[in-house]
Design a protein around this motif. Structure first.
Motif, mmCIF file in Angstrom:
data_model
loop_
_atom_site.group_PDB
_atom_site.id
_atom_site.type_symbol
_atom_site.label_atom_id
_atom_site.label_comp_id
_atom_site.label_asym_id
_atom_site.label_seq_id
_atom_site.Cartn_x
_atom_site.Cartn_y
_atom_site.Cartn_z
ATOM 1 N N GLN A 277 0.810 -1.214 0.000
ATOM 2 C CA GLN A 277 0.000 0.000 0.000
ATOM 3 C C GLN A 277 0.846 1.268 0.000
ATOM 4 O O GLN A 277 0.485 2.261 -0.625
ATOM 5 C CB GLN A 277 -0.925 -0.013 1.228
ATOM 6 C CG GLN A 277 -1.946 1.103 1.274
ATOM 7 C CD GLN A 277 -3.087 0.895 0.293
ATOM 8 O OE1 GLN A 277 -3.197 -0.169 -0.305
ATOM 9 N NE2 GLN A 277 -3.927 1.895 0.121
ATOM 10 N N TYR A 278 2.002 1.231 0.701
ATOM 11 C CA TYR A 278 2.775 2.464 0.905
ATOM 12 C C TYR A 278 4.207 2.389 0.355
ATOM 13 O O TYR A 278 4.980 3.321 0.559
ATOM 14 C CB TYR A 278 2.814 2.813 2.397
ATOM 15 C CG TYR A 278 1.461 3.242 2.927
ATOM 16 C CD1 TYR A 278 0.987 4.523 2.724
ATOM 17 C CD2 TYR A 278 0.654 2.347 3.623
ATOM 18 C CE1 TYR A 278 -0.253 4.929 3.202
ATOM 19 C CE2 TYR A 278 -0.593 2.729 4.106
ATOM 20 C CZ TYR A 278 -1.040 4.028 3.891
ATOM 21 O OH TYR A 278 -2.271 4.417 4.361
ATOM 22 N N HIS A 279 4.562 1.280 -0.280
ATOM 23 C CA HIS A 279 5.878 1.143 -0.931
ATOM 24 C C HIS A 279 7.033 1.301 0.067
ATOM 25 O O HIS A 279 8.076 1.877 -0.265
ATOM 26 C CB HIS A 279 6.021 2.152 -2.074
ATOM 27 C CG HIS A 279 5.037 1.970 -3.172
ATOM 28 N ND1 HIS A 279 5.111 2.651 -4.378
ATOM 29 C CD2 HIS A 279 3.932 1.165 -3.291
ATOM 30 C CE1 HIS A 279 4.107 2.281 -5.152
ATOM 31 N NE2 HIS A 279 3.370 1.393 -4.508
ATOM 32 N N ILE A 280 6.856 0.775 1.261
ATOM 33 C CA ILE A 280 7.906 0.832 2.276
ATOM 34 C C ILE A 280 9.052 -0.092 1.861
ATOM 35 O O ILE A 280 8.838 -1.198 1.377
ATOM 36 C CB ILE A 280 7.346 0.432 3.651
ATOM 37 C CG1 ILE A 280 6.227 1.392 4.070
ATOM 38 C CG2 ILE A 280 8.451 0.411 4.699
ATOM 39 C CD1 ILE A 280 6.636 2.854 4.123
ATOM 40 N N ASP A 281 10.282 0.362 2.096
ATOM 41 C CA ASP A 281 11.467 -0.370 1.640
ATOM 42 C C ASP A 281 12.010 -1.349 2.672
ATOM 43 O O ASP A 281 12.708 -2.299 2.305
ATOM 44 C CB ASP A 281 12.578 0.615 1.265
ATOM 45 C CG ASP A 281 12.141 1.579 0.184
ATOM 46 O OD1 ASP A 281 11.944 1.139 -0.955
ATOM 47 O OD2 ASP A 281 11.977 2.784 0.480
ATOM 48 N N GLY A 282 11.756 -1.091 3.954
ATOM 49 C CA GLY A 282 12.312 -1.966 4.974
ATOM 50 C C GLY A 282 11.634 -1.771 6.311
ATOM 51 O O GLY A 282 10.939 -0.774 6.554
ATOM 52 N N PHE A 283 11.835 -2.756 7.207
ATOM 53 C CA PHE A 283 11.274 -2.708 8.549
ATOM 54 C C PHE A 283 12.336 -3.070 9.573
ATOM 55 O O PHE A 283 13.077 -4.041 9.392
ATOM 56 C CB PHE A 283 10.105 -3.693 8.691
ATOM 57 C CG PHE A 283 8.968 -3.435 7.745
ATOM 58 C CD1 PHE A 283 8.071 -2.408 7.986
ATOM 59 C CD2 PHE A 283 8.800 -4.218 6.611
ATOM 60 C CE1 PHE A 283 7.019 -2.174 7.105
ATOM 61 C CE2 PHE A 283 7.755 -3.998 5.733
ATOM 62 C CZ PHE A 283 6.864 -2.963 5.981
ATOM 63 N N HIS A 284 12.401 -2.279 10.623
ATOM 64 C CA HIS A 284 13.208 -2.645 11.791
ATOM 65 C C HIS A 284 12.245 -3.241 12.803
ATOM 66 O O HIS A 284 11.430 -2.540 13.394
ATOM 67 C CB HIS A 284 13.917 -1.423 12.355
ATOM 68 C CG HIS A 284 14.849 -1.746 13.473
ATOM 69 N ND1 HIS A 284 15.679 -0.812 14.049
ATOM 70 C CD2 HIS A 284 15.106 -2.908 14.159
ATOM 71 C CE1 HIS A 284 16.382 -1.376 15.010
ATOM 72 N NE2 HIS A 284 16.040 -2.649 15.091
ATOM 73 N N LEU A 285 12.325 -4.546 12.997
ATOM 74 C CA LEU A 285 11.395 -5.273 13.843
ATOM 75 C C LEU A 285 11.856 -5.242 15.294
ATOM 76 O O LEU A 285 13.013 -5.572 15.591
ATOM 77 C CB LEU A 285 11.275 -6.719 13.367
ATOM 78 C CG LEU A 285 10.894 -6.900 11.896
ATOM 79 C CD1 LEU A 285 10.995 -8.370 11.497
ATOM 80 C CD2 LEU A 285 9.492 -6.368 11.628
ATOM 81 N N LEU A 286 10.958 -4.857 16.190
ATOM 82 C CA LEU A 286 11.251 -4.794 17.613
ATOM 83 C C LEU A 286 10.266 -5.679 18.360
ATOM 84 O O LEU A 286 9.058 -5.581 18.147
ATOM 85 C CB LEU A 286 11.143 -3.357 18.133
ATOM 86 C CG LEU A 286 12.025 -2.306 17.457
ATOM 87 C CD1 LEU A 286 11.736 -0.925 18.041
ATOM 88 C CD2 LEU A 286 13.495 -2.640 17.619
ATOM 89 N N GLY A 287 10.771 -6.547 19.219
ATOM 90 C CA GLY A 287 9.902 -7.417 19.995
ATOM 91 C C GLY A 287 10.530 -8.781 20.185
ATOM 92 O O GLY A 287 11.349 -9.231 19.382
ATOM 93 N N MET A 288 10.135 -9.437 21.259
ATOM 94 C CA MET A 288 10.669 -10.759 21.577
ATOM 95 C C MET A 288 9.884 -11.838 20.842
ATOM 96 O O MET A 288 8.657 -11.788 20.758
ATOM 97 C CB MET A 288 10.581 -10.995 23.084
ATOM 98 C CG MET A 288 11.391 -10.013 23.920
ATOM 99 S SD MET A 288 13.172 -10.277 23.733
ATOM 100 C CE MET A 288 13.328 -11.853 24.566
ATOM 101 N N GLY A 289 10.605 -12.811 20.326
ATOM 102 C CA GLY A 289 9.972 -13.984 19.758
ATOM 103 C C GLY A 289 9.110 -13.728 18.545
ATOM 104 O O GLY A 289 8.091 -14.406 18.346
#
Length: 617
Positions: A277-289
């Motif tokens: 939908q928004y053409h995002i290039d990357g994600f920094h994932l935060l969270g356990m497991g």
């Protein structure tokens, strides 16, 4: 258009606009039939209740196409088993259009799902940035636009970001990493129980008790944050910002913070949604497991850059083709700080982090991040000062490896400030000369301070906002960083996408990377060592004709002498910079002494090998 409700297509969760109306698809488990509740967007009065029976369901999923309503003036809730809830897949959130709107207390801080604006005609030139070319700039959308001289219309919102793009491009940034820009609850509040007129127990919201400035925690993950992107058409403005970033030749990375117990399917659906939908290039994932293996192997995310602190080893080992997994944690920080601040560090440990690289994945290196001191504060405060957070200074990390150079906090002492600035430049040199991907924390390029607060998650004020200093000392720092980034880009051997083997496997005459001390070609590095020379041989870069690079790191208090090995093809050694220098002023003539160089204590020198008379890049 006539109001009509028909069975949906179950194609996508959420409220999806169609040429005729909106298709609602959601999960409902319970004894009572679910319903879609429509409200007037301005008054929040209920305008329709659409009850659904089992004919609209497949399993526990219901889907209904609804026509005949003015969607731009409507919002909605779902009645699931007798409780009104916000659709967790809602593409827009209504009710948080104004940042820290305390009047929302009167309505128990209620929010509703909203409807997006439909199709958007993209006119972007989406860049294809190789991992080895990346320079990440981590920022908070509101925090960086509140105190930088922007007009009122650009403060705290996406317009300020668009205004700043040219300056980040000039600095050399390729990738903007945003703290949460999906819709989250920024108001921290509590409830108490009370009795209504029917003598039933109800929960009543209390006045705000603080701010969730960063936006971490449970959120409405599919909706752009309305207070950042405008109360009207936030989805359109989000796309305008992404488009502007892409047209400036940069990419956008979103931090996505998922607390425990978040549904794994929803997490994957969310990431795919932002990409499509928004053409995002990357994600920094935060969270356990988190289900990172599922995410990494999802075909829709196969070219999306994914950043995480602890990918499983088997996942990293299985990667091939173009890199899209990036290990991002604070492991680089501490070997560097322990050496700089004489806290029992050793250069052997740091050298391993300077050259860490994977075959099918990479690492992100940084000297400061939002979850800690700013880079200037690392060398201005020996202790954290989080009293303003209201937690008796018990929050935030106690392991900072920081040093105040003889004065806790800000000072007018020129010697102390000069020493601090040298330490900042030294740290930046280490980050930019390491093989992994460098990341800057917004404001570190001009000495931003948080007054010693190393956890300003709740500081929506001068502490949490980025302050743009006009002092000459910091203007020169920004120029230095600009030259440092350019140097990295012009010497591709520094950012080799493959691990260095420390041997001459191509038979070029020198190893790809080699270590040197007072004597050349040292075979080992003892734990007691605080200094090291590292030679990057240009024949192993993407352009073998580029200059060879010698990085001399000296973390002793006093001067240290480094042997300079004899170069191939008649090349000579030229001095580029030392981190104690305020300005980037490379020598135009070769070093008088070609066999060694002397480096001041606590600094890094950069020396290049090139043909005599060749102009410095």
């Amino acid at each position: 258009m006539k109001r009509q409700v028909t069975k949906g297509h179950f194609s996508q969760f959420g409220a999806v606009r169609t040429p005729e109306g909106v298709e609602f698809t959601f999960e409902a488990r319970g004894k009572k039939p679910p319903a879609i509740l429509l409200f007037d967007k301005s008054t929040k009065k209920e305008t329709a209740r659409i009850e659904l029976d089992d004919s609209y369901s497949t399993g526990c999923v219901y889907s209904a196409c609804v026509t005949g309503y003015n969607w731009s003036k409507s919002c909605y809730l779902l009645d699931i088993d007798g409780k009104n809830v916000v659709d967790k897949y809602a593409p827009i959130i209504a009710g948080r259009e104004t940042w820290m709107d305390e009047e929302r207390c009167e309505h128990n801080y209620e929010v509703y799902g909203g409807f997006d604006s439909g199709d958007y005609k993209w006119t972007e030139a989406r860049p294809d940035i190789l991992p080895e070319d990346m320079v990440i700039y981590k920022l908070h959308l509101r925090g960086i636009t509140m105190q930088n001289g922007l007009g009122q219309g650009k403060r705290g919102n996406f317009r300020g970001i668009i205004h700043k793009l040219a300056s980040w491009k000039e600095l050399g940034v390729t990738s903007l990493e945003f703290l949460p820009i999906y819709d989250f609850e920024e108001i921290k509040y509590q409830f108490h129980y009370s009795m209504d007129e029917n003598k039933e127990t109800i929960m009543v919201a209390e006045d705000p008790i603080g701010t969730n400035f960063w936006g971490y925690g449970k959120a409405d993950y599919f909706a752009p944050k309305a207070s950042y992107f405008g109360s009207k058409d936030p989805d359109i403005h989000m796309k305008e910002m992404v488009e502007a970033i892409h047209n400036a030749g940069m990419e956008i990375i979103m931090e996505m913070s998922f607390p425990p117990a978040i549904d794994e399917d929803m997490i994957v659906d969310c990431l795919v949604y932002w990409v499509r939908q928004y053409h995002i290039d990357g994600f920094h994932l935060l969270g356990m497991g988190l289900p990172v293996s599922r995410i990494a192997n999802n075909p829709y995310l196969g070219r999306t850059k994914l950043f995480y602190d602890a990918f499983p080893g088997e996942l990293l080992g299985s990667q091939s083709g173009s890199k899209h997994l990036f290990v991002t944690n604070d492991e680089f920080i501490y070997p560097l700080r322990r050496l700089q601040n004489h806290l029992d560090g050793n250069v052997a440990e740091l050298s391993n982090y300077l050259r860490r690289q994977g075959e099918g994945y990479s690492f992100v290196n940084y000297a400061a991040s939002n979850t800690g001191f700013t880079l200037w504060d690392v060398y201005s405060y020996g202790e954290k000062h989080n009293e303003g957070n209201g937690e008796d200074n018990e929050d935030g990390s106690n392991y900072n490896c920081s040093h105040n150079f003889g004065c806790e906090g800000q000072t007018a002492n020129r010697i102390i400030n000069r020493n601090r600035m040298t330490a900042v430049r030294t740290a930046l040199c280490a980050v930019m000369l390491a093989q992994g991907i460098p990341m800057l924390l917004a404001g570190d390029e001009f000495g931003n301070t948080q007054s010693g607060n190393n956890n300003p998650y709740c500081q929506d004020n001068e502490i949490g906002w980025v302050t743009f200093s006009r002092r000459k000392l910091f203007r020169e720092l920004k120029e230095y960083v600009k030259h440092l980034i350019a140097f990295r880009k012009e010497h591709t051997v520094l950012s080799s996408p493959s691990p260095m083997k420390m041997n001459d496997y191509r038979r070029t005459g020198m190893p790809d990377l080699s270590y040197h001390g007072r004597q050349p070609w040292i075979m080992g590095i003892g734990e007691e060592k605080k200094a090291l020379g590292i030679l990057y041989y240009s024949a192993y870069g993407r352009d073998p004709s580029q200059e060879d690079v010698m990085v001399c790191l000296n973390f002793y208090y006093g001067e240290e002498t480094f042997a300079l090995p004899q170069l191939k093809n008649g090349r000579k050694w030229y001095f580029v910079t030392n981190s104690s220098n305020e300005k980037w002023e490379p020598d135009k003539e070769p070093l008088t002494e070609q066999g060694y160089c002397t480096v001041p204590g606590g600094t890094i020198s950069i020396i290049v090998g090139k043909d005599a008379g060749k102009e410095e890049l």
